[in-house]
Design a protein around this motif. Structure first.
Motif, PDB file in Angstrom:
ATOM      1  N   VAL A 275       0.833  -1.197   0.000  1.00 20.43           N
ATOM      2  CA  VAL A 275       0.000   0.000   0.000  1.00 20.43           C
ATOM      3  C   VAL A 275       0.868   1.248   0.000  1.00 20.43           C
ATOM      4  CG1 VAL A 275      -1.972  -1.086   1.123  1.00 20.43           C
ATOM      5  CG2 VAL A 275      -0.139  -0.144   2.517  1.00 20.43           C
ATOM      6  N   ALA A 276       0.322   2.320  -0.547  1.00 25.69           N
ATOM      7  CA  ALA A 276       1.044   3.592  -0.601  1.00 25.69           C
ATOM      8  C   ALA A 276       1.036   4.248   0.774  1.00 25.69           C
ATOM      9  CB  ALA A 276       0.382   4.516  -1.622  1.00 25.69           C
ATOM     10  N   PRO A 277       2.067   5.053   1.074  1.00 22.72           N
ATOM     11  CA  PRO A 277       2.087   5.768   2.358  1.00 22.72           C
ATOM     12  C   PRO A 277       0.847   6.641   2.520  1.00 22.72           C
ATOM     13  CG  PRO A 277       4.202   5.950   1.237  1.00 22.72           C
ATOM     14  CD  PRO A 277       3.246   5.349   0.253  1.00 22.72           C
ATOM     15  N   ALA A 278       0.311   6.654   3.720  1.00 27.52           N
ATOM     16  CA  ALA A 278      -0.874   7.477   3.994  1.00 27.52           C
ATOM     17  C   ALA A 278      -0.924   7.742   5.486  1.00 27.52           C
ATOM     18  CB  ALA A 278      -2.141   6.765   3.530  1.00 27.52           C
ATOM     19  N   PHE A 279      -0.378   8.887   5.901  1.00 26.42           N
ATOM     20  CA  PHE A 279      -0.337   9.202   7.326  1.00 26.42           C
ATOM     21  C   PHE A 279      -1.753   9.310   7.875  1.00 26.42           C
ATOM     22  CE2 PHE A 279      -0.199  12.056  10.959  1.00 26.42           C
ATOM     23  CZ  PHE A 279       0.772  11.424  11.727  1.00 26.42           C
ATOM     24  N   SER A 280      -1.982   8.603   8.970  1.00 30.08           N
ATOM     25  CA  SER A 280      -3.315   8.564   9.568  1.00 30.08           C
ATOM     26  C   SER A 280      -3.220   8.871  11.060  1.00 30.08           C
ATOM     27  CB  SER A 280      -3.951   7.186   9.358  1.00 30.08           C
ATOM     28  OG  SER A 280      -5.091   7.025  10.163  1.00 30.08           O
ATOM     29  N   LEU A 281      -4.047   9.797  11.522  1.00 27.75           N
ATOM     30  CA  LEU A 281      -4.069  10.117  12.943  1.00 27.75           C
ATOM     31  C   LEU A 281      -4.560   8.928  13.759  1.00 27.75           C
ATOM     32  CD1 LEU A 281      -5.448  13.777  12.931  1.00 27.75           C
ATOM     33  CD2 LEU A 281      -3.104  13.019  13.408  1.00 27.75           C
ATOM     34  N   VAL A 282      -5.397   8.093  13.132  1.00 29.34           N
ATOM     35  CA  VAL A 282      -5.891   6.906  13.837  1.00 29.34           C
ATOM     36  C   VAL A 282      -4.741   5.946  14.120  1.00 29.34           C
ATOM     37  CG1 VAL A 282      -7.382   4.888  13.666  1.00 29.34           C
ATOM     38  CG2 VAL A 282      -8.197   7.114  12.851  1.00 29.34           C
ATOM     39  N   VAL A 283      -3.926   5.671  13.081  1.00 28.14           N
ATOM     40  CA  VAL A 283      -2.781   4.779  13.246  1.00 28.14           C
ATOM     41  C   VAL A 283      -1.781   5.380  14.231  1.00 28.14           C
ATOM     42  CG1 VAL A 283      -0.805   3.722  12.076  1.00 28.14           C
ATOM     43  CG2 VAL A 283      -3.053   3.719  10.986  1.00 28.14           C
ATOM     44  N   LEU A 329      10.839   5.179  11.159  1.00 25.76           N
ATOM     45  CA  LEU A 329       9.651   5.832  11.698  1.00 25.76           C
ATOM     46  C   LEU A 329       8.827   6.496  10.603  1.00 25.76           C
ATOM     47  CD1 LEU A 329      10.960   7.353  15.050  1.00 25.76           C
ATOM     48  CD2 LEU A 329       9.643   5.258  14.667  1.00 25.76           C
ATOM     49  N   VAL A 330       9.495   7.089   9.617  1.00 24.08           N
ATOM     50  CA  VAL A 330       8.755   7.669   8.490  1.00 24.08           C
ATOM     51  C   VAL A 330       7.962   6.579   7.777  1.00 24.08           C
ATOM     52  CG1 VAL A 330       9.000   8.678   6.194  1.00 24.08           C
ATOM     53  CG2 VAL A 330      10.236   9.671   8.123  1.00 24.08           C
ATOM     54  N   PHE A 331       8.581   5.421   7.595  1.00 31.02           N
ATOM     55  CA  PHE A 331       7.893   4.331   6.896  1.00 31.02           C
ATOM     56  C   PHE A 331       6.712   3.800   7.706  1.00 31.02           C
ATOM     57  CE2 PHE A 331       7.174  -0.182   6.107  1.00 31.02           C
ATOM     58  CZ  PHE A 331       6.975  -0.199   4.734  1.00 31.02           C
ATOM     59  N   PHE A 332       6.959   3.442   8.952  1.00 28.83           N
ATOM     60  CA  PHE A 332       5.907   2.771   9.720  1.00 28.83           C
ATOM     61  C   PHE A 332       4.808   3.721  10.184  1.00 28.83           C
ATOM     62  CE2 PHE A 332       9.265  -0.491  10.236  1.00 28.83           C
ATOM     63  CZ  PHE A 332       8.551  -1.560   9.726  1.00 28.83           C
ATOM     64  N   LEU A 333       5.159   4.960  10.518  1.00 33.05           N
ATOM     65  CA  LEU A 333       4.115   5.888  10.946  1.00 33.05           C
ATOM     66  C   LEU A 333       3.272   6.381   9.781  1.00 33.05           C
ATOM     67  CD1 LEU A 333       5.931   7.985  13.697  1.00 33.05           C
ATOM     68  CD2 LEU A 333       4.455   5.990  13.948  1.00 33.05           C
ATOM     69  N   SER A 334       3.771   6.200   8.553  1.00 35.11           N
ATOM     70  CA  SER A 334       2.962   6.544   7.384  1.00 35.11           C
ATOM     71  C   SER A 334       2.342   5.296   6.764  1.00 35.11           C
ATOM     72  CB  SER A 334       3.832   7.262   6.334  1.00 35.11           C
ATOM     73  OG  SER A 334       4.827   6.392   5.825  1.00 35.11           O
ATOM     74  N   HIS A 335       2.550   4.140   7.406  1.00 31.52           N
ATOM     75  CA  HIS A 335       1.950   2.901   6.934  1.00 31.52           C
ATOM     76  C   HIS A 335       0.530   2.834   7.478  1.00 31.52           C
ATOM     77  CE1 HIS A 335       2.570  -0.944   4.974  1.00 31.52           C
ATOM     78  NE2 HIS A 335       1.946  -1.552   5.962  1.00 31.52           N
ATOM     79  N   PRO A 336      -0.451   2.643   6.614  1.00 34.66           N
ATOM     80  CA  PRO A 336      -1.845   2.738   7.072  1.00 34.66           C
ATOM     81  C   PRO A 336      -2.356   1.535   7.858  1.00 34.66           C
ATOM     82  CG  PRO A 336      -1.779   2.231   4.731  1.00 34.66           C
ATOM     83  CD  PRO A 336      -0.365   2.459   5.153  1.00 34.66           C
ATOM     84  N   VAL A 337      -1.440   0.688   8.311  1.00 38.32           N
ATOM     85  CA  VAL A 337      -1.831  -0.482   9.104  1.00 38.32           C
ATOM     86  C   VAL A 337      -0.985  -0.499  10.373  1.00 38.32           C
ATOM     87  CG1 VAL A 337      -1.988  -2.992   9.184  1.00 38.32           C
ATOM     88  CG2 VAL A 337      -2.434  -1.793   7.038  1.00 38.32           C
ATOM     89  N   PHE A 338      -1.619  -0.785  11.506  1.00 37.64           N
ATOM     90  CA  PHE A 338      -0.915  -0.861  12.786  1.00 37.64           C
ATOM     91  C   PHE A 338      -0.837  -2.311  13.242  1.00 37.64           C
ATOM     92  CE2 PHE A 338      -1.388  -1.476  17.340  1.00 37.64           C
ATOM     93  CZ  PHE A 338      -0.295  -0.785  17.833  1.00 37.64           C
ATOM     94  N   THR A 339       0.315  -2.707  13.768  1.00 34.63           N
ATOM     95  CA  THR A 339       0.426  -3.976  14.496  1.00 34.63           C
ATOM     96  C   THR A 339       1.234  -3.700  15.757  1.00 34.63           C
ATOM     97  OG1 THR A 339       2.541  -4.861  13.710  1.00 34.63           O
ATOM     98  CG2 THR A 339       0.628  -5.165  12.261  1.00 34.63           C
ATOM     99  N   PRO A 340       1.136  -4.573  16.758  1.00 32.65           N
ATOM    100  CA  PRO A 340       1.818  -4.315  18.038  1.00 32.65           C
ATOM    101  C   PRO A 340       3.318  -4.565  18.017  1.00 32.65           C
ATOM    102  CG  PRO A 340       0.618  -6.388  18.129  1.00 32.65           C
ATOM    103  CD  PRO A 340       0.235  -5.753  16.831  1.00 32.65           C
ATOM    104  N   TYR A 341       3.916  -4.798  16.838  1.00 33.97           N
ATOM    105  CA  TYR A 341       5.357  -5.074  16.822  1.00 33.97           C
ATOM    106  C   TYR A 341       6.111  -4.380  15.684  1.00 33.97           C
ATOM    107  CZ  TYR A 341       4.080  -8.428  13.164  1.00 33.97           C
ATOM    108  OH  TYR A 341       3.575  -9.011  12.025  1.00 33.97           O
TER     109      TYR A 341
END
Length: 383
Positions: A275-283, A329-341
């Motif tokens: 998926v393309a980067p998409a910063f989300s306040l929810v994530v 951090l740029v990659f994961f915080l802009s990744h539209p999916v969250f996981t606990p690890y």
């Protein structure tokens, strides 16, 4: 200080023993799709050897994976098109999306009892390095830091380590790579072998989960930028050697992608996972309320402290950490999916590196522990 080291050592061993007791009760059929998919890769290796890199669903002619899906009550267990973590490829074949490393490690252990030995083995590596840090700490503050971090590192092997089978070996690699990073930059800056060994380890980690490739980002920046102005042979050799070692380490994944997707650089992940980067306040909010936020805050704080207060090789370790943290951090915080690890590996690699760098830094005379009573006089007489 000796009693404090023993106390922290016992705390780490107690956490390890508790973890092993908890792991021994784990069920390999807990209903998580990723789990059975990793176990399918392990089964293919045990059945076909290196041929297990081919994960075509047609090779399930012994109905192993169908049985695993039935065991967790998966509705579409009969039809490969509906199998979890499998991607359609040209030629009407369906292949596993994950790189082969986690399955290869699981394949080292007997079927039906693979997960617990994998986690115990990784935990022993992490615990061993934690104890090494504690008992080599030269001062009281460093003993407190090494002991607290060691206990945290051992605990993490269960929570959030249990979230994915790929996390356990990744944590062991991060610990070993952190030690080598500190050794290289504090003790052996002009040596080639530590750089190549770090690259090999980080390349191997890609075989556990593809995003682990980002763990090498800070090293590439640290080694690559000086090539612009430096003409030293060792600078070129370290940069080139690191890149080659990373490629060698991740070779199993490149081969698996060639076999399953038709090219070493073609992904086996489906469009839903790429998926393309998409910063989300929810994530972002999910990270803020998760244990990962504490780890990242600790990693950022430790890096900033060593950039300001560290000297020589310690500051260079912090510079590597800066590049790594920024990219990851740029990659994961802009990744539209969250996981606990997701950000646990970069946090732990950073903390292991900085912790060992602080332990290896030469102790200033003013910070050295006092000599035993009478030792100074004996030393004077010997001179």
């Amino acid at each position: 200080m000796k009693s404090l080291k023993i106390t922290f050592g016992l705390i780490c061993l107690a956490i390890l023993a508790s973890n092993i007791a908890t792991m021994s009760r784990w069920n390999e059929a807990r209903g998580v799709y990723d789990d059975v998919c990793y176990l399918r890769q392990a089964h293919l290796f045990q059945r076909f050897g290196i041929g297990g890199l081919n994960t075509n669903a047609a090779l399930d002619d012994d109905h192993y994976f169908q049985g695993k899906l039935k065991e967790i009550a998966y509705a579409e267990w009969q039809e490969p098109a509906g199998w979890p973590c499998h991607t359609p490829m040209p030629g009407d074949k369906f292949v596993l999306q994950y790189p082969p490393g986690t399955g290869a490690l699981l394949a080292l252990f007997p079927e039906g009892n693979q997960v617990v030995p994998l986690y115990v083995s990784a935990s022993l590596i992490v615990s061993g390095l934690a104890l090494f840090g504690i008992f080599t700490a030269p001062t009281l503050p460093l003993t407190l830091g090494a002991g607290s971090f060691g206990a945290l590192a051992v605990y993490i092997m269960v929570n959030p380590g249990k979230a994915s089978y790929s996390v356990a070996p990744t944590m062991a690699v991060c610990a070993a790579a952190g030690f080598l990073t500190a050794w290289w930059l504090v003790k052996a800056r002009q040596r080639l072998w530590p750089v190549m060994l770090i690259g090999l380890l980080l390349g191997v980690s890609v075989n556990f989960r593809l995003p682990n490739a980002l763990l090498a980002a800070g090293y590439f920046l640290f080694l690559g930028i000086p090539l612009v102005w430096s003409r030293k042979l060792i600078t070129f050799a370290q940069g080139f050697g690191f890149g080659v070692a990373v490629l060698v380490g991740m070779a199993p994944t490149l081969i698996a992608q060639a076999v399953n997707a038709g090219s070493p650089i073609a992904t086996t992940y489906g469009s839903a996972d790429v998926v393309a980067p998409a910063f989300s306040l929810v994530v972002f909010g999910q990270y803020l309320s998760d244990m990962q936020f504490g780890l990242i805050a600790l990693a950022i704080g430790s890096t900033a402290w060593q950039l300001r207060m560290g000297e020589g090789g310690v500051r260079q370790v912090a510079l590597v950490a800066v590049g790594n943290l920024l990219v990851n951090l740029v990659f994961f915080l802009s990744h539209p999916v969250f996981t606990p690890y997701y950000v646990v590996p970069i946090a732990m690699l950073t903390l292991w590196s900085l912790s060992f760098a602080a332990l290896m830094e030469p102790v200033k005379a003013s910070e050295a522990p006092p000599l035993p009573h009478g030792a100074a006089g004996v030393g004077a007489l010997s001179r």
